[in-house]
Design an enzyme around this catalytic site. Structure first.
Site, PDB file in Angstrom:
ATOM      1  N   PRO A  65     -73.084 -31.230 -92.448  1.00  0.00           N
ATOM      2  CA  PRO A  65     -71.788 -30.418 -92.283  1.00  0.00           C
ATOM      3  C   PRO A  65     -70.871 -29.676 -93.337  1.00  0.00           C
ATOM      4  CG  PRO A  65     -71.377 -32.604 -92.428  1.00  0.00           C
ATOM      5  CD  PRO A  65     -73.024 -32.322 -92.629  1.00  0.00           C
ATOM      6  N   CYS A  66     -71.496 -28.933 -93.846  1.00  0.00           N
ATOM      7  CA  CYS A  66     -71.021 -27.955 -94.913  1.00  0.00           C
ATOM      8  C   CYS A  66     -69.628 -27.371 -94.651  1.00  0.00           C
ATOM      9  CB  CYS A  66     -71.968 -27.118 -95.643  1.00  0.00           C
ATOM     10  SG  CYS A  66     -72.521 -25.735 -94.484  1.00  0.00           S
TER      11      CYS A  66
END
Length: 115
Positions: free
Chosen positions: A60-61
DNA sequence: ACCGTGACGGCGA
DNA sequence: TTCGCCGCCACGG
């Protein structure tokens, strides 16, 4: 997560992705905090690794924003469609924004040593 | 091996 | 509060 042929990844990138994966949905962290979590002195370097994240959105950047809680970039763009997408992803996860377009307070994820 | 480039951050103006 | 400058450090050419 990254169980494929990741020889293209540097050791630094793996550390960044692993730390990033710890951020739960509905929360966000910052480049600086993430850098600190992996003992890196440069938040900018963390951004460099995230922009080429091959595991999005598994990693989950999009849950990583700037220290002032402004949105930051997404896939190399600091404004535009991709950035809008980043905001939408966060909204879908329940993250609240203020009228200035910044992540509202009280939603930051603090990395509590584990890696 | 050196140099320029960034999804950043802190600080002074 | 916003803007500009400089420091940071990993990468690709």
């Amino acid at each position: 997560m990254m169980n494929q042929t990741n020889e293209a990844l540097t050791d630094f990138q793996r550390k960044v992705y692993e730390a990033c994966s710890q951020i739960p949905a509905g929360k966000v962290s910052t480049y600086g905090l993430l850098a600190k979590a992996i003992s890196c002195g440069s938040a900018q370097a963390v951004g460099q690794a995230l922009k080429v994240n091959p595991f999005a959105p598994e990693v989950p950047c999009h849950r990583v924003v700037k220290t002032d809680r402004s949105i930051g970039g997404f896939f190399g763009q600091r404004e535009g469609a991709e950035v809008t997408r980043k905001v939408n992803l966060l909204k879908e996860e329940g993250v609240k924004f203020d009228e200035r377009g910044r992540v509202a307070q009280g939603q930051l994820w603090a990395f509590s040593r584990e890696g």
